[in-house]
Scaffold this motif. Structure first.
Motif, PDB file in Angstrom:
ATOM      1  N   MET A 234     106.973 -10.507  86.868  1.00 52.02           N
ATOM      2  CA  MET A 234     106.749 -10.286  85.441  1.00 52.02           C
ATOM      3  C   MET A 234     107.978  -9.644  84.806  1.00 52.02           C
ATOM      4  N   HIS A 235     108.574  -8.655  85.489  1.00 54.46           N
ATOM      5  CA  HIS A 235     109.710  -7.937  84.941  1.00 54.46           C
ATOM      6  C   HIS A 235     110.876  -8.891  84.668  1.00 54.46           C
ATOM      7  N   ARG A 236     111.152  -9.754  85.614  1.00 51.65           N
ATOM      8  CA  ARG A 236     112.274 -10.677  85.445  1.00 51.65           C
ATOM      9  C   ARG A 236     111.968 -11.733  84.383  1.00 51.65           C
ATOM     10  N   ARG A 237     110.679 -12.083  84.242  1.00 54.53           N
ATOM     11  CA  ARG A 237     110.340 -13.120  83.272  1.00 54.53           C
ATOM     12  C   ARG A 237     110.440 -12.606  81.831  1.00 54.53           C
ATOM     13  N   ILE A 238     109.929 -11.406  81.584  1.00 50.85           N
ATOM     14  CA  ILE A 238     109.923 -10.935  80.195  1.00 50.85           C
ATOM     15  C   ILE A 238     111.156 -10.088  79.866  1.00 50.85           C
ATOM     16  N   GLY A 239     111.844  -9.567  80.885  1.00 52.21           N
ATOM     17  CA  GLY A 239     113.053  -8.776  80.649  1.00 52.21           C
ATOM     18  C   GLY A 239     112.750  -7.310  80.390  1.00 52.21           C
ATOM     19  N   LEU A 240     113.728  -6.449  80.685  1.00 49.94           N
ATOM     20  CA  LEU A 240     113.534  -5.007  80.542  1.00 49.94           C
ATOM     21  C   LEU A 240     113.274  -4.590  79.095  1.00 49.94           C
ATOM     22  N   PRO A 241     114.018  -5.106  78.087  1.00 50.63           N
ATOM     23  CA  PRO A 241     113.759  -4.641  76.711  1.00 50.63           C
ATOM     24  C   PRO A 241     112.325  -4.886  76.259  1.00 50.63           C
ATOM     25  N   ASP A 242     111.793  -6.087  76.507  1.00 50.66           N
ATOM     26  CA  ASP A 242     110.422  -6.362  76.076  1.00 50.66           C
ATOM     27  C   ASP A 242     109.406  -5.557  76.874  1.00 50.66           C
ATOM     28  N   ALA A 243     109.690  -5.313  78.163  1.00 51.16           N
ATOM     29  CA  ALA A 243     108.770  -4.509  78.971  1.00 51.16           C
ATOM     30  C   ALA A 243     108.718  -3.077  78.449  1.00 51.16           C
ATOM     31  N   VAL A 244     109.889  -2.486  78.173  1.00 49.83           N
ATOM     32  CA  VAL A 244     109.929  -1.124  77.640  1.00 49.83           C
ATOM     33  C   VAL A 244     109.244  -1.077  76.276  1.00 49.83           C
ATOM     34  N   PHE A 245     109.552  -2.027  75.413  1.00 47.31           N
ATOM     35  CA  PHE A 245     108.970  -2.058  74.071  1.00 47.31           C
ATOM     36  C   PHE A 245     107.451  -2.169  74.134  1.00 47.31           C
ATOM     37  N   SER A 246     106.952  -3.018  74.993  1.00 50.45           N
ATOM     38  CA  SER A 246     105.502  -3.219  75.092  1.00 50.45           C
ATOM     39  C   SER A 246     104.800  -1.966  75.597  1.00 50.45           C
ATOM     40  N   PHE A 247     105.378  -1.314  76.585  1.00 48.75           N
ATOM     41  CA  PHE A 247     104.790  -0.081  77.104  1.00 48.75           C
ATOM     42  C   PHE A 247     104.885   1.047  76.070  1.00 48.75           C
ATOM     43  N   GLY A 248     105.965   1.052  75.277  1.00 45.81           N
ATOM     44  CA  GLY A 248     106.102   2.068  74.244  1.00 45.81           C
ATOM     45  C   GLY A 248     105.068   1.942  73.144  1.00 45.81           C
ATOM     46  N   LYS A 249     104.585   0.713  72.904  1.00 40.42           N
ATOM     47  CA  LYS A 249     103.623   0.475  71.830  1.00 40.42           C
ATOM     48  C   LYS A 249     102.175   0.675  72.271  1.00 40.42           C
ATOM     49  N   ALA A 250     101.893   0.568  73.585  1.00 42.39           N
ATOM     50  CA  ALA A 250     100.512   0.558  74.070  1.00 42.39           C
ATOM     51  C   ALA A 250     100.051   1.961  74.444  1.00 42.39           C
ATOM     52  N   SER A 251      98.738   2.186  74.343  1.00 47.20           N
ATOM     53  CA  SER A 251      98.163   3.486  74.685  1.00 47.20           C
ATOM     54  C   SER A 251      97.696   3.492  76.138  1.00 47.20           C
ATOM     55  N   PRO A 252      97.905   4.604  76.848  1.00 44.63           N
ATOM     56  CA  PRO A 252      97.324   4.748  78.180  1.00 44.63           C
ATOM     57  C   PRO A 252      95.882   5.216  78.063  1.00 44.63           C
ATOM     58  N   GLY A 253      95.232   5.400  79.212  1.00 43.30           N
ATOM     59  CA  GLY A 253      93.879   5.920  79.199  1.00 43.30           C
ATOM     60  C   GLY A 253      93.853   7.433  79.108  1.00 43.30           C
ATOM     61  N   ALA A 254      92.753   7.950  78.586  1.00 45.92           N
ATOM     62  CA  ALA A 254      92.570   9.397  78.539  1.00 45.92           C
ATOM     63  C   ALA A 254      92.226   9.905  79.933  1.00 45.92           C
ATOM     64  N   VAL A 255      92.721  11.110  80.256  1.00 49.92           N
ATOM     65  CA  VAL A 255      92.441  11.718  81.562  1.00 49.92           C
ATOM     66  C   VAL A 255      91.070  12.377  81.460  1.00 49.92           C
ATOM     67  N   SER A 256      90.026  11.576  81.772  1.00 53.27           N
ATOM     68  CA  SER A 256      88.651  12.050  81.607  1.00 53.27           C
ATOM     69  C   SER A 256      87.747  11.296  82.564  1.00 53.27           C
ATOM     70  N   LEU A 257      86.504  11.738  82.647  1.00 51.62           N
ATOM     71  CA  LEU A 257      85.506  10.994  83.413  1.00 51.62           C
ATOM     72  C   LEU A 257      85.248   9.641  82.751  1.00 51.62           C
ATOM     73  N   HIS A 258      84.634   8.738  83.501  1.00 53.49           N
ATOM     74  CA  HIS A 258      84.230   7.409  83.025  1.00 53.49           C
ATOM     75  C   HIS A 258      85.418   6.619  82.492  1.00 53.49           C
ATOM     76  N   ASN A 259      86.609   6.826  83.086  1.00 56.43           N
ATOM     77  CA  ASN A 259      87.785   6.128  82.570  1.00 56.43           C
ATOM     78  C   ASN A 259      88.778   5.795  83.685  1.00 56.43           C
ATOM     79  N   PHE A 260      88.272   5.651  84.921  1.00 55.75           N
ATOM     80  CA  PHE A 260      89.152   5.313  86.033  1.00 55.75           C
ATOM     81  C   PHE A 260      89.432   3.817  86.000  1.00 55.75           C
ATOM     82  N   PRO A 261      90.681   3.406  86.145  1.00 54.23           N
ATOM     83  CA  PRO A 261      91.006   1.985  86.039  1.00 54.23           C
ATOM     84  C   PRO A 261      90.186   1.138  87.024  1.00 54.23           C
ATOM     85  N   ASN A 262      89.552   0.105  86.534  1.00 53.37           N
ATOM     86  CA  ASN A 262      88.781  -0.773  87.417  1.00 53.37           C
ATOM     87  C   ASN A 262      89.671  -1.450  88.446  1.00 53.37           C
TER      88      ASN A 262
END
Length: 921
Positions: A738-766
């Protein structure tokens, strides 16, 4: 050391060798403070020996001639009849302060015997007994006279300070013995020198030893402040100076006491050997250079073998004291001196804030008061919540070691020699520390699978709106640098958890029938860290020399790291990097950025310092990148996840010092002076406990809920969606594709725009509830609970109590969600049984915090400790080590600069004036 060999002669403070060690370590710290006071009082730039600071003669080519008629039972080790042993000799005045030879003083003679590849240090003074009967009295005597230059001043110090510490009777004996031992002498060649206490003499048992003058060439009398040195020079120019080396044997505790060094031994002297100082011209260039080399040596009675180990309380204490004194002189260890006014101010302020805390929590106070409260809270944690589980249970004999020149100026591959006085501290293979007493290391109940299924399963994604996914990637990037518990193969006696009815699970990937139990690999080495504890970028550079050189250009000899078209090189589909376990796209992004950053630093260093050479360029770049990573985590990532003004200022105080508020600067100067100017560039300190990351630290950084299950990748130029993926698509082998296909700039940009999960119960990644790792299926939610239990981390309320926090009295106090309260009650029955991992996720964090206040207490303690203990982030954070360019790179740099440098396409997109780890607009 075999304690049973000496147990009939020795009596230990506290009843055991283990109980005695922390007592001696505290005394060693006092001796370092004595050295520092003497240095300041004498106006010296560098620290000298606490005692015997003034050298009078150093000889490298002396010899010890063992007598041909040596008694059979005295023929131990290298002491063989007729043997000639090379020795080094140092003669000195005992005072820790400069004074002329015309003033009364005690004098010492130190001998280092070289034999069979080991050394034996024999230390003596020209008075038959020690003024102090034991180590406690000796340290009290040293403290009472520290920094006092006149005889009257020393007497006043002794009479006013000693009685409170050792009592009036011991005070009178010490003063009397000091008065008798400190005298003016005409020639050191005509003095007799006695050992301070006893040593073991192999199977012959304890002995005391002395040097008695035998042959002394005549010399005309010398006058003046340096007359003793002049007398020795004249005698040695005329011929050899010879002493008889003799021993007294142990007879009984009454006649020859081992533990009381203030009593003479009532036993005959027996000849062993002759010490010969050869004829020489002391003013010759060769002799002067030899004396300089001798002066750099650290004599210690514990520089010997087990057969000749020192005996008695004072001698046992001398190991820690001499090592601390020597390390302080060579800038390898520093006195952690808390002035009395600071201790009194902290005690008074602590009492006030403990009352305030009952009414209003620290995070609800005005910022200046909250900062002071945090400083006091951290002080209390440092005093009570640093435990060394690897503390030795006895005093060991060891020979002196000298760190290499490379270790003094750069990080080693395994983290050894970061602390030069304790080379193994924090290195690969050392144990995790503890912040509290161990809980039980058993699986316990309730069933971890049921807890994970009912309290951690992510139904709907709960976002953390104040962060982005770069923040989630960053913390895993950091954890891979800090901790690595190696696992056994799954087939090697795994932990077996029965599966609840109807719970599907397979322990191996495939389509076979479901298993009836979940298998979880055990830790390979209980309590051992397979990477270094230091902040040294090992996830980028590797944790051993073989891996580190494999990652470098020119077959491991070049300065730069190997890259493949700007990406990490691949080895069977996975990246070749310092640490690639649990690999996913987030790790690939950050580790690629910092591999590129290393090479950029190398380019700049080579341009600025063309004569540096590949090895020094590599090591300097590693220092720079590691320090930059530490700075980013301290002043950027942490304030992003703990998004409050108080934490932002507190973390900036750690790195840059108190910048603004007058009350804050005044309070910190009073309570924690090192914080006023920031930790980088200050003196290292371990708060009396060797540095190591802790199992509790590992527990609070279990932040898997930050990881989303679903990802949208955007075009950085247009903002349009390029494609979507699930976590398992960008995990393992899929990450680099995936990294090589989309490139580092788009990967960084996409992660910068997206929200992570809250550190709480009922929110462990499936995706992390059933994923493949090394040929086995893993449910990380279950593993998080199980590892915390089996590694001895106490349950939640015990955890809080150990951190000086009030217990949670009910499930309603833990969470305001009725459904979660009911589930907790059903699973645990009692709130005291709640797992720490569950409690930390259930607890309502303070406003702006991304995790709980309980977890924050561990962070508060360990965040500054990781900086303060590291030589390369304190005393050696200076241009002589980093270069001027390197320091400037760290001080001016940040995560936004790293991204812009290696993704110039994002220069107009990376946030300005706020954290890169917050959502990009």
């Amino acid at each position: 050391m075999d304690v049973t060999r000496t147990s009939r002669y020795e009596r230990y403070d506290g009843g055991s060798p283990a109980a005695e060690i922390p007592i001696f370590e505290a005394m060693a710290r006092e001796i370092m403070r004595v050295q520092e006071r003497n240095r300041r009082r004498a106006g010296l730039r560098s620290v000298r020996r606490a005692f015997h600071a003034r050298p009078l003669l150093g000889v490298e080519d002396a010899r010890l001639e063992v007598g041909p008629a040596l008694g059979p039972d005295l023929r131990q080790g290298c002491f063989v009849p007729g043997a000639t042993l090379p020795v080094t000799v140092r003669l000195s005045a005992a005072s820790g302060m400069p004074r002329p030879d015309t003033e009364p003083d005690l004098y010492g003679l130190a001998v280092r015997v070289h034999a069979d590849g080991v050394s034996h240090d024999l230390l003596m003074t020209n008075f038959e007994v020690s003024p102090a009967a034991n180590a406690r009295e000796f340290v009290a005597m040293a403290v009472a006279t520290a920094g006092r230059t006149s005889r009257a001043g020393r007497l006043v110090g002794l009479l006013t300070r000693l009685p409170l510490r050792v009592g009036p009777r011991a005070t009178l004996r010490i003063v009397r013995n000091l008065a008798r031992s400190a005298r003016t002498v005409d020639s050191l060649a005509e003095e007799t020198y006695w050992s301070r206490g006893a040593i073991l003499w192999g199977t012959a048992g304890p002995v005391r030893y002395r040097l008695r003058p035998l042959v002394t060439p005549a010399a005309a009398k010398v006058d003046g402040a340096s007359r003793l040195r002049g007398d020795l020079a004249r005698r040695l120019s005329a011929g050899e100076v010879v002493f008889a080396f003799e021993v007294q044997r142990f007879v009984s505790e009454r006649r020859t006491p081992v533990e009381d060094t203030a009593k003479r031994w009532d036993a005959p002297w027996e000849p062993v050997a002759r010490l010969v100082l050869p004829q020489r011209e002391c003013a010759s260039a060769e002799s002067v250079l030899a004396e300089h080399r001798v002066e750099r040596l650290a004599f210690n009675p514990w520089n010997t073998t087990d057969d000749f180990r020192p005996l008695g309380n004072l001698n046992r204490a001398r190991r820690a004291a001499y090592e601390a004194s020597s390390a302080c002189r060579s800038a390898e260890r520093y006195p952690e001196d808390e002035p009395r006014r600071q201790a009194l101010a902290a005690a008074a302020a602590g009492t006030v804030f403990r009352v305030v805390d009952r009414v209003r929590p620290w995070h609800a106070l005005p910022t200046p008061l909250a900062l002071l409260n945090l400083s006091l809270m951290r002080r209390r944690l440092r005093q009570h919540n640093l435990i060394d589980p690897a503390r030795p249970d006895s005093v060991e004999v060891r020979s002196p070691a000298t760190p290499s020149a490379e270790a003094r100026t750069g990080r080693t591959y395994t983290g050894r020699d970061n602390d030069l006085s304790e080379p193994a501290m924090g290195s690969v293979g050392t144990v995790f520390g503890r912040n509290m007493a161990n809980g039980p290391t058993v699986l316990g109940s309730p069933d971890p699978i049921s807890v994970a299924d009912r309290l951690m399963t992510r139904g709907r994604f709960i976002p953390a709106p104040s962060l982005n996914v770069l923040a989630a990637a960053w913390i895993q990037f950091q954890v891979h640098d800090w901790v690595n518990h190696r696992r056994r193969p799954l087939a090697d006696d795994p932990i077996r958890l029965p599966l609840p009815p109807g719970r599907p699970w397979r322990n191996r990937p495939g389509d076979g029938p479901p298993d009836r139990e979940m298998l979880i690999a055990r830790d390979a080495d209980a309590g051992i860290n397979a990477t270094s504890h230091w902040w040294d970028g090992s996830e980028v550079y590797g944790a051993d020399e073989e891996r580190a050189r494999e990652l470098r250009e020119d077959k491991g000899r070049g300065a730069r790291l190997v890259l493949d078209g700007g990406h990490l090189p691949l080895d069977r589909g996975l990246p070749l990097t310092g640490f690639s376990d649990s690999w996913w796209l987030g790790l690939s992004i950050v580790q690629t950025l910092f591999a590129r950053e290393h090479n950029a630093v190398c380019d700049a260093l080579e341009q600025e310092y063309p004569g540096l050479g590949p090895e020094r360029t590599y090591q300097t770049a590693r220092l720079v990148v590691s320090a930059l990573i530490a700075k980013i985590h301290t002043v950027e990532w942490t304030p992003a996840i703990l998004a409050t003004e108080v934490i932002d200022q507190a973390l900036n105080v750690n790195w840059r010092g108190a910048q603004s508020h007058l009350l804050t600067r005044f309070g910190l100067r009073l309570l924690d002076p090192r914080a006023v100017h920031g930790i980088p560039g200050s003196s290292p300190g371990h708060d009396g406990v060797p540095f190591a990351l802790t199992e509790e630290f590992v527990t609070v950084y279990r932040m898997h809920p930050l990881i989303p299950d679903d990802y949208v990748f955007l075009d950085h130029a247009s903002g349009r969606e390029r494609e979507r993926a699930e976590f398992l698509d960008i995990h393992g082998l899929g990450a680099e594709k995936m990294h090589r296909r989309i490139g580092l700039p788009d990967a960084v940009f996409s992660f910068g725009k997206a929200s992570p999960g809250a550190v709480s119960l009922h929110n462990f990644p499936n995706a992390l509830r059933a994923f493949e790792r090394d040929g086995e299926m893993v449910d990380l939610a279950v593993v998080d609970i199980l590892r915390t239990r089996t590694r001895g981390v106490p349950r939640y309320n015990e955890f809080r109590a150990a951190l000086h926090m009030p217990p949670v009295r009910s499930f309603a106090e833990l969470t305001d969600d009725p459904s979660t309260r009911a589930t907790l009650a059903e699973l645990y029955g009692e709130v005291d049984r709640v797992d720490t991992v569950v409690g930390l996720l259930a607890e309502q964090p303070p406003a702006g915090f991304g995790f709980s206040d309980t977890a924050f207490r561990i962070f508060l303690l360990m965040a500054s400790r990781r900086l303060q203990s590291d030589r390369f982030l304190t005393v050696d954070y200076r241009p002589e080590i980093y270069t001027e360019l390197g320091l400037d790179w760290v001080e001016r740099g940040g995560m936004a600069d790293v991204i812009r440098r290696h993704c110039p396409e994002l220069s107009g997109t990376v946030p300005e004036g706020r954290s890169v780890f917050a959502p990009w607009s």
